[in-house]
Design a protein around this motif. Structure first.
Motif, short mmCIF file in Angstrom:
data_model
loop_
_atom_site.label_atom_id
_atom_site.label_comp_id
_atom_site.label_asym_id
_atom_site.label_seq_id
_atom_site.Cartn_x
_atom_site.Cartn_y
_atom_site.Cartn_z
N TRP A 188 -22.70 21.71 -9.78
CA TRP A 188 -21.97 20.45 -9.63
C TRP A 188 -22.67 19.51 -8.66
CZ3 TRP A 188 -20.52 19.36 -4.64
CH2 TRP A 188 -20.51 20.44 -3.74
N HIS A 189 -23.48 20.05 -7.75
CA HIS A 189 -24.09 19.23 -6.70
C HIS A 189 -25.52 18.81 -7.01
CE1 HIS A 189 -25.19 23.40 -6.07
NE2 HIS A 189 -26.17 23.03 -5.28
N TYR A 218 -18.71 27.45 -9.05
CA TYR A 218 -18.27 27.37 -7.65
C TYR A 218 -18.40 28.74 -6.98
CZ TYR A 218 -16.19 22.94 -9.10
OH TYR A 218 -15.99 21.68 -9.60
N ASP A 237 -15.30 31.15 -6.68
CA ASP A 237 -14.96 31.99 -7.83
C ASP A 237 -15.74 33.29 -7.82
OD1 ASP A 237 -13.18 30.03 -8.83
OD2 ASP A 237 -14.84 28.96 -9.75
N GLN A 262 -18.10 20.07 2.02
CA GLN A 262 -17.86 19.45 0.71
C GLN A 262 -17.76 20.49 -0.40
OE1 GLN A 262 -20.81 16.36 -0.01
NE2 GLN A 262 -20.86 15.82 2.16
N TRP A 263 -18.02 21.75 -0.08
CA TRP A 263 -17.95 22.79 -1.09
C TRP A 263 -16.51 22.97 -1.55
CZ3 TRP A 263 -21.45 27.67 -0.61
CH2 TRP A 263 -22.77 27.28 -0.41
N HIS A 264 -16.36 23.34 -2.80
CA HIS A 264 -15.04 23.57 -3.39
C HIS A 264 -14.32 24.69 -2.65
CE1 HIS A 264 -12.03 23.45 -6.51
NE2 HIS A 264 -12.28 24.70 -6.90
N ARG A 265 -13.15 24.39 -2.07
CA ARG A 265 -12.30 25.36 -1.36
C ARG A 265 -13.10 26.09 -0.26
NH1 ARG A 265 -10.05 28.33 -6.60
NH2 ARG A 265 -9.15 29.82 -5.10
#
Length: 201
Positions: free
Chosen positions: A46-47, A86, A89, A117-120
């Motif tokens: 995603w990044h 992510y 997960d 900024q990482w997811h969760r």
């Protein structure tokens, strides 16, 4: 009573995996007595603004790059997922698969700068201990701006020797048909040449 198993997770594009990646893996294993280190090539990143090399090549190169580390195991689960990948997960899956293990997440100082900024990301901190690699040649420049040094993010440190190697540099050299033998393992260099990766089209 048996000791708690120590499981490391080292994710990244590995596009391509290079000698600095291997050095970080070796240091993490030795400094933190890791029983196993999962090398986890990214799926859909995603990044990343650029398209990654197909996962099959990155997984194959990773197997070659880390072949000399008996604790290392290539884990391709993220490349098999659809949609964005992510770390949370993967960590949740590994915790479920290894409920008695202590988890350690490896990352470089460049990744750390963007960690909030990482997811969760806060859940990641609850599941795993961060092992952050700091290169000797970059510590002074980053010491003041590094958010960890301000006590914001709990971590443990991996001290690495100075290393100018980057995957971007390797791809650029390959695009101009220049030698990369000093930056990657010979087996990885041969794989890149045989499959004509990173050439300008």
């Amino acid at each position: 009573m048996s000791a708690v198993r120590r499981l490391g997770i080292f994710g990244g594009a590995f596009d391509p995996p290079h000698l600095a990646h291997e050095a970080l893996a070796q240091l993490a294993i030795s400094q933190y007595a890791l029983d196993e280190l999962r090398i986890v090539p990214t799926g859909v990143a995603w990044h990343k603004s650029r398209a990654l090399t197909p996962a099959s090549h990155r997984v194959a190169m990773s197997k070659l790059a880390f072949a000399d580390l008996p604790q290392a195991r290539i884990d391709s689960r993220e490349t098999l997922r659809s949609g964005a990948t992510y770390s949370i997960d993967t960590l949740l899956e590994l915790r479920a698969e290894n409920p008695q293990a202590e988890l350690f997440l490896l990352m470089g100082e460049d990744q750390l700068a963007f960690f909030p900024q990482w997811h969760r990301f806060q859940e990641i901190l609850q599941i795993a201990t961060l092992l952050v690699a700091f290169r000797a040649d970059s510590m002074p420049a980053n010491a003041q701006k590094d958010p960890i040094n301000q006590g914001k993010i709990k971590h443990s440190t991996i001290h690495m020797p100075a290393s100018p190697i980057s995957a971007t540099q390797i791809r650029q050299l390959c695009s101009h048909s220049q030698a990369i033998d000093h930056l990657v393992k010979p087996s990885v260099a041969r794989y890149i040449a045989e499959h004509r990766l990173y050439l300008l089209t």
